[in-house]
Design a protein around this motif. Structure first.
Motif, PDB file in Angstrom:
ATOM      1  N   ASP A   1       0.792  -1.173  -0.106  1.00  0.00           N
ATOM      2  CA  ASP A   1       0.095  -0.090   0.010  1.00  0.00           C
ATOM      3  C   ASP A   1       0.790   1.153   0.161  1.00  0.00           C
ATOM      4  O   ASP A   1       2.084   1.167   0.535  1.00  0.00           O
ATOM      5  CB  ASP A   1      -0.793   0.008   1.253  1.00  0.00           C
ATOM      6  CG  ASP A   1      -2.143   0.834   1.170  1.00  0.00           C
ATOM      7  OD1 ASP A   1      -2.390   1.194   0.123  1.00  0.00           O
ATOM      8  OD2 ASP A   1      -3.051   0.765   1.929  1.00  0.00           O
ATOM      9  N   GLY A   2       0.172   2.379  -0.381  1.00  0.00           N
ATOM     10  CA  GLY A   2       0.923   3.592  -0.223  1.00  0.00           C
ATOM     11  C   GLY A   2       0.141   4.613   0.435  1.00  0.00           C
ATOM     12  O   GLY A   2      -1.417   4.690   0.430  1.00  0.00           O
ATOM     13  N   SER A   3       0.476   5.499   1.147  1.00  0.00           N
ATOM     14  CA  SER A   3      -0.226   6.288   1.843  1.00  0.00           C
ATOM     15  C   SER A   3       0.157   7.983   1.859  1.00  0.00           C
ATOM     16  O   SER A   3      -0.186   8.757   2.754  1.00  0.00           O
ATOM     17  CB  SER A   3      -0.354   6.046   3.243  1.00  0.00           C
ATOM     18  OG  SER A   3       1.082   5.962   4.004  1.00  0.00           O
ATOM     19  N   LYS A   4       1.157   8.265   1.205  1.00  0.00           N
ATOM     20  CA  LYS A   4       1.786   9.633   1.113  1.00  0.00           C
ATOM     21  C   LYS A   4       2.359   9.994   2.420  1.00  0.00           C
ATOM     22  O   LYS A   4       2.097  11.325   2.818  1.00  0.00           O
ATOM     23  CB  LYS A   4       0.881  10.749   0.462  1.00  0.00           C
ATOM     24  CG  LYS A   4       0.710  10.369  -1.145  1.00  0.00           C
ATOM     25  CD  LYS A   4      -0.208  11.485  -1.646  1.00  0.00           C
ATOM     26  CE  LYS A   4      -0.438  11.016  -3.375  1.00  0.00           C
ATOM     27  NZ  LYS A   4       0.710  10.790  -3.770  1.00  0.00           N
ATOM     28  N   ARG A   5       2.627   9.230   3.480  1.00  0.00           N
ATOM     29  CA  ARG A   5       3.086   9.436   4.768  1.00  0.00           C
ATOM     30  C   ARG A   5       2.123   9.962   5.702  1.00  0.00           C
ATOM     31  O   ARG A   5       2.420  10.797   6.399  1.00  0.00           O
ATOM     32  CB  ARG A   5       4.266  10.419   4.685  1.00  0.00           C
ATOM     33  CG  ARG A   5       5.547   9.585   3.809  1.00  0.00           C
ATOM     34  CD  ARG A   5       6.780  10.593   3.944  1.00  0.00           C
ATOM     35  NE  ARG A   5       7.833   9.861   3.403  1.00  0.00           N
ATOM     36  CZ  ARG A   5       8.727   9.148   4.097  1.00  0.00           C
ATOM     37  NH1 ARG A   5       8.388   9.160   5.522  1.00  0.00           N
ATOM     38  NH2 ARG A   5       9.704   8.406   3.305  1.00  0.00           N
ATOM     39  N   LEU A   6       0.735   9.963   5.297  1.00  0.00           N
ATOM     40  CA  LEU A   6      -0.217  10.503   6.316  1.00  0.00           C
ATOM     41  C   LEU A   6      -0.704   9.436   7.281  1.00  0.00           C
ATOM     42  O   LEU A   6      -0.599   8.093   7.004  1.00  0.00           O
ATOM     43  CB  LEU A   6      -1.286  10.927   5.326  1.00  0.00           C
ATOM     44  CG  LEU A   6      -1.358  12.002   4.474  1.00  0.00           C
ATOM     45  CD1 LEU A   6      -2.416  12.357   3.480  1.00  0.00           C
ATOM     46  CD2 LEU A   6      -1.026  13.334   5.204  1.00  0.00           C
ATOM     47  N   PRO A   7      -1.319   9.915   8.181  1.00  0.00           N
ATOM     48  CA  PRO A   7      -1.523   8.758   9.400  1.00  0.00           C
ATOM     49  C   PRO A   7      -2.598   7.984   8.842  1.00  0.00           C
ATOM     50  O   PRO A   7      -2.895   6.842   9.564  1.00  0.00           O
ATOM     51  CB  PRO A   7      -1.945   9.748  10.636  1.00  0.00           C
ATOM     52  CG  PRO A   7      -2.252  10.964  10.002  1.00  0.00           C
ATOM     53  CD  PRO A   7      -1.479  11.227   8.872  1.00  0.00           C
ATOM     54  N   PHE A   8      -3.650   8.309   8.155  1.00  0.00           N
ATOM     55  CA  PHE A   8      -4.998   7.655   7.923  1.00  0.00           C
ATOM     56  C   PHE A   8      -4.993   7.393   6.327  1.00  0.00           C
ATOM     57  O   PHE A   8      -4.440   8.287   5.605  1.00  0.00           O
ATOM     58  CB  PHE A   8      -6.239   8.081   8.211  1.00  0.00           C
ATOM     59  CG  PHE A   8      -6.341   8.441   9.888  1.00  0.00           C
ATOM     60  CD1 PHE A   8      -6.215   7.206  10.455  1.00  0.00           C
ATOM     61  CD2 PHE A   8      -6.195   9.710  10.172  1.00  0.00           C
ATOM     62  CE1 PHE A   8      -6.571   7.518  11.988  1.00  0.00           C
ATOM     63  CE2 PHE A   8      -6.124   9.722  11.557  1.00  0.00           C
ATOM     64  CZ  PHE A   8      -6.376   8.801  12.812  1.00  0.00           C
ATOM     65  N   LYS A   9      -5.612   6.425   5.734  1.00  0.00           N
ATOM     66  CA  LYS A   9      -5.729   6.170   4.354  1.00  0.00           C
ATOM     67  C   LYS A   9      -7.117   5.632   4.415  1.00  0.00           C
ATOM     68  O   LYS A   9      -7.425   4.637   4.854  1.00  0.00           O
ATOM     69  CB  LYS A   9      -4.736   5.350   3.786  1.00  0.00           C
ATOM     70  CG  LYS A   9      -5.051   5.220   2.307  1.00  0.00           C
ATOM     71  CD  LYS A   9      -3.867   4.394   1.592  1.00  0.00           C
ATOM     72  CE  LYS A   9      -4.235   4.074   0.207  1.00  0.00           C
ATOM     73  NZ  LYS A   9      -3.307   3.390  -0.609  1.00  0.00           N
ATOM     74  N   ALA A  10      -7.921   5.840   3.092  1.00  0.00           N
ATOM     75  CA  ALA A  10      -9.232   5.109   2.814  1.00  0.00           C
ATOM     76  C   ALA A  10      -8.683   4.599   1.490  1.00  0.00           C
ATOM     77  O   ALA A  10      -7.822   5.321   0.705  1.00  0.00           O
ATOM     78  CB  ALA A  10     -10.374   6.150   2.494  1.00  0.00           C
ATOM     79  N   HIS A  11      -9.193   3.620   1.090  1.00  0.00           N
ATOM     80  CA  HIS A  11      -8.521   2.963  -0.275  1.00  0.00           C
ATOM     81  C   HIS A  11      -9.470   2.834  -1.435  1.00  0.00           C
ATOM     82  O   HIS A  11     -10.893   2.664  -1.488  1.00  0.00           O
ATOM     83  CB  HIS A  11      -8.207   1.406   0.037  1.00  0.00           C
ATOM     84  CG  HIS A  11      -7.154   1.283   0.952  1.00  0.00           C
ATOM     85  ND1 HIS A  11      -7.563   1.278   2.454  1.00  0.00           N
ATOM     86  CD2 HIS A  11      -6.212   1.137   0.928  1.00  0.00           C
ATOM     87  CE1 HIS A  11      -6.352   1.295   3.021  1.00  0.00           C
ATOM     88  NE2 HIS A  11      -5.653   0.718   2.259  1.00  0.00           N
TER      89      HIS A  11
END
Length: 222
Positions: free
Chosen positions: A104-114
């Motif tokens: 997964d990737g998240s752009k270094r943010l604390p939360f992610k929705a997919h």
């Protein structure tokens, strides 16, 4: 030990979500007792402490594992991140008992929705851990979440609303990506109180909830 808390079996372990995936992968690789291959199905930064192998030569991987218990596998892209290995995951399993995958990737943010095409979990994966970052609690969805529009659609919230433990748990429940969730960045009494709220919000979902701090080396089952 984190690996014991999660009860990791041998095989392919996928780590998804946000808020500490790479650090968790490094921690698990350090703890596991046998040879480990680190790789990704998307993009990830290489692990400087481990040898990096970019080709599809199984013999080269096998030789590298004789000199280093952990190796990092993948071809570099134009940003010097690693891409998915050239060898199929079924072949990697023949080379090492554990294959740890950043899926997964998240752009270094604390939360992610997919998005619908995420995460990219290998079909051979037998274990998935979803990581969430407690540092985002109290911050607006627009600021704290990768793909905030998807998070809002899942939770009926607005982009300016703060992320609460209950909203984060609702998004996780509705996505249903993993039966194990690790809430990272829990490092104060106030954050532990939020972690307990988060666990209560997930208690009827059948999800195992762990919380703690990779930085502090703490992991508890809630």
């Amino acid at each position: 030990m984190f690996s014991q808390m999660f009860g990791l079996p041998e095989g392919i372990v996928s780590v998804v979500g946000s808020g500490g995936k790479t650090t968790l992968l490094s921690t698990l690789a350090r703890e596991l007792p046998g040879p480990v291959i680190l790789c990704t199905t998307t993009h990830m930064f290489p692990f400087p402490e481990y040898p990096r192998i970019g080709g599809d030569d199984a013999g080269q991987v096998r030789d590298a594992l004789e000199h280093s218990r952990v190796v990092c596998l993948g071809r570099p892209d134009e940003n010097d991140k690693l891409t998915a290995p050239a060898m199929p995951f079924s072949q990697l399993l023949a080379l090492a008992p554990w294959v740890l995958v950043e899926a997964d990737g998240s752009k270094r943010l604390p939360f992610k929705a997919h998005a619908p095409h995420e995460p990219v979990i290998p079909p051979e994966s037998g274990h998935t851990i979803l990581v969430v970052g407690a540092s985002g609690f109290g911050t607006s969805i627009a600021q704290a979440v990768h793909r905030p529009e998807r998070f809002c659609a899942l939770t009926d919230a607005q982009p300016q609303d703060p992320v609460t433990p209950e909203l984060a748990a609702l998004a996780i429940t509705r996505e249903g990506l993993s039966r194990q969730v690790f809430l990272n960045q829990v490092e104060s009494e106030a954050t532990w109180a939020l972690a307990r709220r988060f666990a209560r919000a997930l208690e009827h979902s059948g999800t195992q909830v762990f919380a703690g701090s990779l930085h502090q080396g703490v992991c508890r089952r809630l």
